[in-house]
Design a protein around this motif. Structure first.
Motif, PDB file in Angstrom:
ATOM      1  N   LEU A 210      33.476  35.938  44.171  1.00  0.00           N
ATOM      2  CA  LEU A 210      33.186  36.545  42.870  1.00  0.00           C
ATOM      3  C   LEU A 210      33.042  38.066  42.983  1.00  0.00           C
ATOM      4  CD1 LEU A 210      30.821  33.873  41.337  1.00  0.00           C
ATOM      5  CD2 LEU A 210      33.049  34.580  40.448  1.00  0.00           C
ATOM      6  N   LEU A 211      32.464  38.529  44.080  1.00  0.00           N
ATOM      7  CA  LEU A 211      32.396  39.983  44.288  1.00  0.00           C
ATOM      8  C   LEU A 211      33.801  40.579  44.344  1.00  0.00           C
ATOM      9  CD1 LEU A 211      29.516  40.368  46.889  1.00  0.00           C
ATOM     10  CD2 LEU A 211      29.614  41.395  44.611  1.00  0.00           C
ATOM     11  N   ALA A 212      34.713  39.902  45.023  1.00  0.00           N
ATOM     12  CA  ALA A 212      36.099  40.380  45.091  1.00  0.00           C
ATOM     13  C   ALA A 212      36.744  40.384  43.709  1.00  0.00           C
ATOM     14  CB  ALA A 212      36.901  39.512  46.057  1.00  0.00           C
ATOM     15  N   VAL A 213      36.495  39.345  42.922  1.00  0.00           N
ATOM     16  CA  VAL A 213      37.051  39.269  41.564  1.00  0.00           C
ATOM     17  C   VAL A 213      36.510  40.415  40.709  1.00  0.00           C
ATOM     18  CG1 VAL A 213      37.068  37.886  39.437  1.00  0.00           C
ATOM     19  CG2 VAL A 213      37.474  36.784  41.654  1.00  0.00           C
ATOM     20  N   ILE A 214      35.233  40.695  40.843  1.00  0.00           N
ATOM     21  CA  ILE A 214      34.622  41.791  40.083  1.00  0.00           C
ATOM     22  C   ILE A 214      35.257  43.126  40.479  1.00  0.00           C
ATOM     23  CG2 ILE A 214      32.463  43.091  39.785  1.00  0.00           C
ATOM     24  CD1 ILE A 214      31.027  40.301  39.990  1.00  0.00           C
ATOM     25  N   VAL A 215      35.464  43.336  41.769  1.00  0.00           N
ATOM     26  CA  VAL A 215      36.096  44.574  42.235  1.00  0.00           C
ATOM     27  C   VAL A 215      37.507  44.702  41.675  1.00  0.00           C
ATOM     28  CG1 VAL A 215      36.989  45.762  44.289  1.00  0.00           C
ATOM     29  CG2 VAL A 215      34.683  44.798  44.304  1.00  0.00           C
ATOM     30  N   VAL A 216      38.263  43.603  41.653  1.00  0.00           N
ATOM     31  CA  VAL A 216      39.619  43.639  41.088  1.00  0.00           C
ATOM     32  C   VAL A 216      39.561  44.052  39.622  1.00  0.00           C
ATOM     33  CG1 VAL A 216      41.620  42.246  40.428  1.00  0.00           C
ATOM     34  CG2 VAL A 216      40.634  41.989  42.703  1.00  0.00           C
ATOM     35  N   HIS A 217      38.672  43.437  38.847  1.00  0.00           N
ATOM     36  CA  HIS A 217      38.573  43.773  37.417  1.00  0.00           C
ATOM     37  C   HIS A 217      38.166  45.235  37.202  1.00  0.00           C
ATOM     38  CE1 HIS A 217      39.455  40.092  35.266  1.00  0.00           C
ATOM     39  NE2 HIS A 217      38.775  39.410  36.179  1.00  0.00           N
ATOM     40  N   ILE A 218      37.199  45.698  37.978  1.00  0.00           N
ATOM     41  CA  ILE A 218      36.755  47.087  37.819  1.00  0.00           C
ATOM     42  C   ILE A 218      37.869  48.062  38.203  1.00  0.00           C
ATOM     43  CG2 ILE A 218      35.164  48.827  38.745  1.00  0.00           C
ATOM     44  CD1 ILE A 218      33.015  46.628  38.789  1.00  0.00           C
ATOM     45  N   SER A 219      38.671  47.687  39.203  1.00  0.00           N
ATOM     46  CA  SER A 219      39.714  48.597  39.688  1.00  0.00           C
ATOM     47  C   SER A 219      40.894  48.740  38.729  1.00  0.00           C
ATOM     48  CB  SER A 219      40.220  48.137  41.056  1.00  0.00           C
ATOM     49  OG  SER A 219      40.993  46.971  40.944  1.00  0.00           O
ATOM     50  N   VAL A 220      40.903  47.963  37.656  1.00  0.00           N
ATOM     51  CA  VAL A 220      41.962  48.108  36.651  1.00  0.00           C
ATOM     52  C   VAL A 220      41.662  49.295  35.735  1.00  0.00           C
ATOM     53  CG1 VAL A 220      43.085  46.958  34.694  1.00  0.00           C
ATOM     54  CG2 VAL A 220      42.587  45.674  36.769  1.00  0.00           C
ATOM     55  N   PHE A 221      40.401  49.649  35.591  1.00  0.00           N
ATOM     56  CA  PHE A 221      39.972  50.774  34.765  1.00  0.00           C
ATOM     57  C   PHE A 221      40.346  50.605  33.293  1.00  0.00           C
ATOM     58  CE2 PHE A 221      40.421  52.844  38.995  1.00  0.00           C
ATOM     59  CZ  PHE A 221      39.082  53.125  39.196  1.00  0.00           C
ATOM     60  N   SER A 222      40.123  49.406  32.763  1.00  0.00           N
ATOM     61  CA  SER A 222      40.299  49.200  31.321  1.00  0.00           C
ATOM     62  C   SER A 222      39.007  48.613  30.767  1.00  0.00           C
ATOM     63  CB  SER A 222      41.474  48.258  31.036  1.00  0.00           C
ATOM     64  OG  SER A 222      41.131  46.920  31.312  1.00  0.00           O
ATOM     65  N   SER A 223      38.778  48.823  29.499  1.00  0.00           N
ATOM     66  CA  SER A 223      37.539  48.316  28.903  1.00  0.00           C
ATOM     67  C   SER A 223      37.507  46.791  28.908  1.00  0.00           C
ATOM     68  CB  SER A 223      37.366  48.860  27.483  1.00  0.00           C
ATOM     69  OG  SER A 223      38.489  48.533  26.687  1.00  0.00           O
ATOM     70  N   GLU A 224      38.657  46.155  28.684  1.00  0.00           N
ATOM     71  CA  GLU A 224      38.710  44.688  28.684  1.00  0.00           C
ATOM     72  C   GLU A 224      38.357  44.134  30.063  1.00  0.00           C
ATOM     73  OE1 GLU A 224      41.918  41.075  28.048  1.00  0.00           O
ATOM     74  OE2 GLU A 224      42.382  43.063  27.272  1.00  0.00           O
ATOM     75  N   ASP A 225      38.900  44.726  31.100  1.00  0.00           N
ATOM     76  CA  ASP A 225      38.605  44.245  32.443  1.00  0.00           C
ATOM     77  C   ASP A 225      37.193  44.599  32.880  1.00  0.00           C
ATOM     78  OD1 ASP A 225      40.948  42.820  33.696  1.00  0.00           O
ATOM     79  OD2 ASP A 225      41.922  44.566  32.817  1.00  0.00           O
ATOM     80  N   PHE A 226      36.664  45.702  32.381  1.00  0.00           N
ATOM     81  CA  PHE A 226      35.271  46.035  32.661  1.00  0.00           C
ATOM     82  C   PHE A 226      34.353  44.965  32.069  1.00  0.00           C
ATOM     83  CE2 PHE A 226      31.264  48.237  31.674  1.00  0.00           C
ATOM     84  CZ  PHE A 226      30.891  48.584  32.963  1.00  0.00           C
ATOM     85  N   LEU A 227      34.679  44.517  30.845  1.00  0.00           N
ATOM     86  CA  LEU A 227      33.885  43.452  30.223  1.00  0.00           C
ATOM     87  C   LEU A 227      34.039  42.132  30.986  1.00  0.00           C
ATOM     88  CD1 LEU A 227      34.494  44.239  26.454  1.00  0.00           C
ATOM     89  CD2 LEU A 227      32.422  44.680  27.795  1.00  0.00           C
ATOM     90  N   ASP A 228      35.244  41.856  31.487  1.00  0.00           N
ATOM     91  CA  ASP A 228      35.439  40.662  32.324  1.00  0.00           C
ATOM     92  C   ASP A 228      34.602  40.753  33.596  1.00  0.00           C
ATOM     93  OD1 ASP A 228      37.175  39.400  30.580  1.00  0.00           O
ATOM     94  OD2 ASP A 228      38.988  40.125  31.593  1.00  0.00           O
ATOM     95  N   ALA A 229      34.503  41.948  34.168  1.00  0.00           N
ATOM     96  CA  ALA A 229      33.673  42.133  35.360  1.00  0.00           C
ATOM     97  C   ALA A 229      32.209  41.838  35.045  1.00  0.00           C
ATOM     98  CB  ALA A 229      33.831  43.560  35.898  1.00  0.00           C
ATOM     99  N   ILE A 230      31.739  42.316  33.896  1.00  0.00           N
ATOM    100  CA  ILE A 230      30.358  42.039  33.487  1.00  0.00           C
ATOM    101  C   ILE A 230      30.146  40.538  33.321  1.00  0.00           C
ATOM    102  CG2 ILE A 230      28.679  42.330  31.616  1.00  0.00           C
ATOM    103  CD1 ILE A 230      29.797  45.172  31.249  1.00  0.00           C
ATOM    104  N   GLU A 231      31.120  39.863  32.740  1.00  0.00           N
ATOM    105  CA  GLU A 231      31.041  38.408  32.577  1.00  0.00           C
ATOM    106  C   GLU A 231      30.931  37.717  33.947  1.00  0.00           C
ATOM    107  OE1 GLU A 231      34.065  34.967  31.047  1.00  0.00           O
ATOM    108  OE2 GLU A 231      34.046  36.858  29.946  1.00  0.00           O
ATOM    109  N   HIS A 232      31.706  38.185  34.896  1.00  0.00           N
ATOM    110  CA  HIS A 232      31.656  37.589  36.237  1.00  0.00           C
ATOM    111  C   HIS A 232      30.341  37.892  36.954  1.00  0.00           C
ATOM    112  CE1 HIS A 232      35.958  36.876  35.662  1.00  0.00           C
ATOM    113  NE2 HIS A 232      35.821  35.977  36.628  1.00  0.00           N
ATOM    114  N   ILE A 233      29.666  38.950  36.567  1.00  0.00           N
ATOM    115  CA  ILE A 233      28.357  39.254  37.155  1.00  0.00           C
ATOM    116  C   ILE A 233      27.361  38.143  36.801  1.00  0.00           C
ATOM    117  CG2 ILE A 233      26.386  40.848  37.080  1.00  0.00           C
ATOM    118  CD1 ILE A 233      28.485  43.127  36.925  1.00  0.00           C
TER     119      ILE A 233
END
Length: 134
Positions: free
Chosen positions: A85-108
């Motif tokens: 899950l940490l790896a998934v969060i890093v992938v989402h954050i590394s996209v640098f989009s608001s949608e993926d940032f929100l997905d990262a928060i969801e995975h937290i």
């Protein structure tokens, strides 16, 4: 003798269903997975070097879900799921989009559940719990 309900098992089930949803998403929405990986500033070349990574990720998610449901290898699976899950969060954050940032928060949220399991099983020495354990 009345058997005590193990409410912690609900965390296992909740995480298992999240991982099963990820398996289904990888199989039925492959384009979404590919787009995420290609948009990542850190992992954009991963699919070029490992073209079947989506199937590896789906198999990984499936194994984690099964082990969570069956409650076997709990300490290892808790760590495994947390690191994944940490790896998934890093992938989402590394996209640098608001949608993926929100997905990262969801995975937290899911990550916090795995951290709970890691803490719960930190002193566990056996891999498979005895039948009467709670």
């Amino acid at each position: 003798m009345k058997k005590k309900f193990d409410s912690d098992y609900l965390i296992n089930l909740g995480l298992a269903f999240a991982f099963l949803a990820s398996v289904l998403r990888n199989f039925f929405l492959q384009e979404s997975f590919n787009e995420l990986m290609e948009s990542s500033k850190l992992f954009s070349g991963l699919l070029d070097s490992i073209p079947y990574f989506i199937y590896i990720a789906a198999f990984n998610d499936f194994l984690i879900a099964v082990f969570l449901i069956l409650r076997i290898f709990q300490k290892i699976v808790a760590w495994w799921a947390m690191l994944w899950l940490l790896a998934v969060i890093v992938v989402h954050i590394s996209v640098f989009s608001s949608e993926d940032f929100l997905d990262a928060i969801e995975h937290i949220g899911l990550l916090s559940m795995t951290v709970f399991l890691v803490i719960k099983f930190r002193k566990q020495t056996t891999f498979i719990p005895p039948p009467n354990s709670s």
